[in-house]
Design an enzyme around this catalytic site. Structure first.
Site, PDB file in Angstrom:
ATOM      1  N   MET A  18       0.855  -1.198   0.000  1.00 26.89           N
ATOM      2  CA  MET A  18       0.000   0.000   0.000  1.00 26.89           C
ATOM      3  C   MET A  18       0.885   1.241   0.000  1.00 26.89           C
ATOM      4  O   MET A  18       1.679   1.452   0.917  1.00 26.89           O
ATOM      5  CB  MET A  18      -0.927   0.017   1.221  1.00 26.89           C
ATOM      6  N   CYS A 101      -3.256  -1.669 -10.198  1.00 29.25           N
ATOM      7  CA  CYS A 101      -3.541  -0.327  -9.684  1.00 29.25           C
ATOM      8  C   CYS A 101      -4.588   0.380 -10.557  1.00 29.25           C
ATOM      9  O   CYS A 101      -4.423   0.493 -11.765  1.00 29.25           O
ATOM     10  CB  CYS A 101      -2.261   0.505  -9.618  1.00 29.25           C
ATOM     11  N   ASN A 203      -7.402 -11.686  -2.025  1.00 33.64           N
ATOM     12  CA  ASN A 203      -7.331 -10.341  -1.451  1.00 33.64           C
ATOM     13  C   ASN A 203      -8.643  -9.587  -1.695  1.00 33.64           C
ATOM     14  O   ASN A 203      -9.228  -9.689  -2.768  1.00 33.64           O
ATOM     15  CB  ASN A 203      -6.146  -9.593  -2.089  1.00 33.64           C
ATOM     16  N   GLY A 227      -5.180  -5.665   3.465  1.00 33.77           N
ATOM     17  CA  GLY A 227      -4.743  -4.298   3.184  1.00 33.77           C
ATOM     18  C   GLY A 227      -5.314  -3.315   4.172  1.00 33.77           C
ATOM     19  O   GLY A 227      -4.808  -3.129   5.277  1.00 33.77           O
TER      20      GLY A 227
HETATM   21  C1  FMN Z   1      -3.761   3.508   0.466  1.00 30.41           C
HETATM   22  C2  FMN Z   1      -3.647   2.315  -0.448  1.00 30.41           C
HETATM   23  C3  FMN Z   1      -2.506   2.167  -1.224  1.00 30.41           C
HETATM   24  C4  FMN Z   1      -2.374   1.059  -2.072  1.00 30.41           C
HETATM   25  N1  FMN Z   1      -1.220   0.891  -2.769  1.00 30.41           N
HETATM   26  C5  FMN Z   1      -1.034  -0.265  -3.483  1.00 30.41           C
HETATM   27  C6  FMN Z   1       0.213  -0.561  -4.087  1.00 30.41           C
HETATM   28  O1  FMN Z   1       1.185   0.218  -3.991  1.00 30.41           O
HETATM   29  N2  FMN Z   1       0.322  -1.730  -4.783  1.00 30.41           N
HETATM   30  C7  FMN Z   1      -0.730  -2.618  -4.899  1.00 30.41           C
HETATM   31  O2  FMN Z   1      -0.582  -3.671  -5.521  1.00 30.41           O
HETATM   32  N3  FMN Z   1      -1.909  -2.359  -4.334  1.00 30.41           N
HETATM   33  C8  FMN Z   1      -2.082  -1.227  -3.612  1.00 30.41           C
HETATM   34  N4  FMN Z   1      -3.259  -1.029  -2.961  1.00 30.41           N
HETATM   35  C9  FMN Z   1      -4.315  -2.076  -3.021  1.00 30.41           C
HETATM   36  C10 FMN Z   1      -4.145  -3.072  -1.857  1.00 30.41           C
HETATM   37  O3  FMN Z   1      -2.911  -3.749  -1.948  1.00 30.41           O
HETATM   38  C11 FMN Z   1      -5.282  -4.107  -1.842  1.00 30.41           C
HETATM   39  O4  FMN Z   1      -5.257  -4.838  -3.037  1.00 30.41           O
HETATM   40  C12 FMN Z   1      -6.662  -3.461  -1.702  1.00 30.41           C
HETATM   41  O5  FMN Z   1      -6.659  -2.462  -0.709  1.00 30.41           O
HETATM   42  C13 FMN Z   1      -7.738  -4.517  -1.392  1.00 30.41           C
HETATM   43  O6  FMN Z   1      -7.431  -5.188  -0.188  1.00 30.41           O
HETATM   44  P1  FMN Z   1      -8.176  -4.800   1.205  1.00 30.41           P
HETATM   45  O7  FMN Z   1      -9.668  -4.896   0.959  1.00 30.41           O
HETATM   46  O8  FMN Z   1      -7.684  -5.813   2.189  1.00 30.41           O
HETATM   47  O9  FMN Z   1      -7.793  -3.406   1.518  1.00 30.41           O
HETATM   48  C14 FMN Z   1      -3.431   0.093  -2.147  1.00 30.41           C
HETATM   49  C15 FMN Z   1      -4.581   0.270  -1.372  1.00 30.41           C
HETATM   50  C16 FMN Z   1      -4.698   1.362  -0.526  1.00 30.41           C
HETATM   51  C17 FMN Z   1      -5.944   1.504   0.306  1.00 30.41           C
END
Ligand code: FMN
Length: 321
Positions: A18, A101, A203, A227
Site C-alpha cells: 500500500m 492499480c 485479497n 490491506g
Molecule cells: C492507500 C492504499 C494504497 C495502495 N497501494 C497499493 C500498491 O502500492 N500496490 C498494490 O498492488 N496495491 C495497492 N493497494 C491495493 C491493496 O494492496 C489491496 O489490493 C486493496 O486495498 C484490497 O485489499 P483490502 O480490501 O484488504 O484493503 C493500495 C490500497 C490502498 C488503500
C-alpha cells in the site's frame, strides 16, 4: 496446497502493498504481530532506472522483514526488465509486478490495471520480466477491467504458463476501484482450476479473523492478503492467526496500541525523516484508536501536528496509561 517459492509456512498471511502505508517500519510491525509475508509499496520502473532517490529508498528493507517482495509497475518492456534487474540487486525474496492499480495517473500511462485491456501484452511483459531475473516473479492483479470483462481465469493460466510463481487476486475490477464488496467467486474459480498449480493469494475486504476463516474455507485459496484493515491495526494478523487456529483472539489494550503506534511513528521518522513520517502516520490513527472515547479531539490535533513531539504530547497527555 501449492508451494510458495519463498516460504514453507502453512497458509501464510500477507500484508498488502500500500503506497504511503506499507513502508519498512509498518511492515516490520505487521510482521511482529503475525504477518508472514510483506511487500514494498509499488515503485515505478521508470523511476528506479532514473535513480530517483524517493523511489530507490522504497527498495530498502530489513532482514527481519523477510520474506519480502519488491513490487514494480510500468508498461514498457525494457524499463520493467531493467527495473526488475536493479530491484534484484537489493536481494528481496521475490519481485512482484503490479497489474492492478486503478489510479488514473497510472492507468493513463498504460500501467497497473490498464493492462487488463490487453492480455497479450500483459503476458508478454510478464514473461520478459520472468526471463530477466533469477528471483521468483509474482503478479498482483484484479478480476478484469469492468463488469463485462473479467478474464482472470484465462489470465491466471497464461501468466502461470510464462513462469510466474504466485498470483494475488484482488476480487474487484478496475472500474470498481475500492467500491462495493470484493467478489471472491472468481478467485475461488482460479484456485479450483485443475490447470493451476501456483499458489493463489486471495485479497479484498478481509477485516476480521472470522471473515478470514470463512473465506479460507469457502474459496480454498493458499493464502490471504490484508490491506486496509491492517492500517492502524497490525493486530489483525494475530487475530486472524488465532481464529484460524480455533482460539480466541488476544485482546490488545489502549496501552498496547499506544506503544505500537509510537514505535511505528519513531521508526518511520528514523527511516524517512520526521516530516514525512508525521504526515504519513495520519492515516493510521483512526485504526489504532477506534472506539477510544474522546479520541476525536485528539485526532484533530494529530491531523495538524508537525513533529513527533507534538504527536507524543497529544497521544500521551491525559490518557489511560
Ligand atoms: C492507500 C492504499 C494504497 C495502495 N497501494 C497499493 C500498491 O502500492 N500496490 C498494490 O498492488 N496495491 C495497492 N493497494 C491495493 C491493496 O494492496 C489491496 O489490493 C486493496 O486495498 C484490497 O485489499 P483490502 O480490501 O484488504 O484493503 C493500495 C490500497 C490502498 C488503500
Amino acid at each position: 496446497m501449492a508451494q510458495f517459492p519463498f516460504l514453507t509456512v502453512d497458509f501464510p498471511l500477507f500484508l498488502a502493498p500500500m503506497e504511503e502505508v506499507s513502508d519498512s517500519s509498518f511492515r516490520a510491525i505487521c510482521k511482529s504481530f503475525g504477518a508472514d509475508v510483506v511487500i514494498s509499496e509499488f515503485v515505478s520502473s521508470e523511476a528506479i532506472i532514473r535513480d530517483v532517490d524517493k523511489s530507490k529508498r522504497k527498495l530498502i528493507f530489513h532482514e527481519d522483514e523477510r520474506p519480502f517482495g519488491i513490487q514494480i509497475f510500468g508498461n514498457n518492456r525494457d524499463s520493467l526488465c531493467q527495473a526488475a534487474e536493479i530491484a534484484e540487486t537489493y536481494h528481496p525474496d521475490f519481485i512482484d509486478i503490479n497489474w492492478g492499480c486503478p489510479v488514473k495517473k497510472i492507468v493513463t500511462k498504460g500501467a497497473g490495471s490498464a493492462i487488463l485491456k490487453d492480455i497479450p501484452k500483459m503476458v508478454s511483459l510478464t514473461e520478459a520480466v520472468v526471463q530477466s531475473v533469477k528471483l521468483p516473479v509474482t503478479v498482483k492483479t484484479r478480476l478484469g477491467w469492468d463488469e463485462t470483462n473479467q478474464p482472470i481465469v484465462e489470465i491466471a493460466e497464461r501468466l502461470q504458463d510464462v513462469g510466474i510463481q504466485m498470483l494475488t487476486i484482488h476480487g474487484r475490477t478496475r472500474s470498481q476501484f475500492y467500491k462495493g464488496t470484493a467478489d471472491w467467486t472468481l478467485i475461488g474459480k482460479v484456485k479450483n482450476n485443475p490447470r493451476i498449480f501456483i499458489p493463489i493469494v486471495g485479497n479484498g475486504d478481509i477485516d476480521s479473523g472470522e471473515k478470514a476463516l470463512q473465506y479460507k474455507n469457502e474459496y480454498g485459496v493458499d493464502a490471504l492478503m490484508v490491506g486496509r484493515a491492517a492500517i492502524g491495526n497490525p493486530f489483525i494478523f494475530d487475530e486472524i492467526r488465532q481464529v484460524l487456529a480455533g482460539k480466541c483472539p488476544n485482546v490488545y489494550l489502549y496501552r498496547d496500541k499506544l506503544e505500537t503506534c509510537l514505535k511505528q511513528l519513531r521508526s518511520a521518522a528514523a527511516v524517512k525523516g520526521e516530516k514525512k513520517a508525521v504526515l504519513e502516520m495520519r492515516r493510521h490513527y483512526s485504526g489504532y484508536f477506534k472506539g477510544v472515547s474522546h479520541f476525536k479531539e485528539k485526532k484533530i490535533g494529530l491531523m495538524q501536528a508537525q513533529s513527533i513531539e507534538e504527536c507524543e504530547n497529544i497521544l500521551i497527555k491525559n490518557n489511560e496509561l
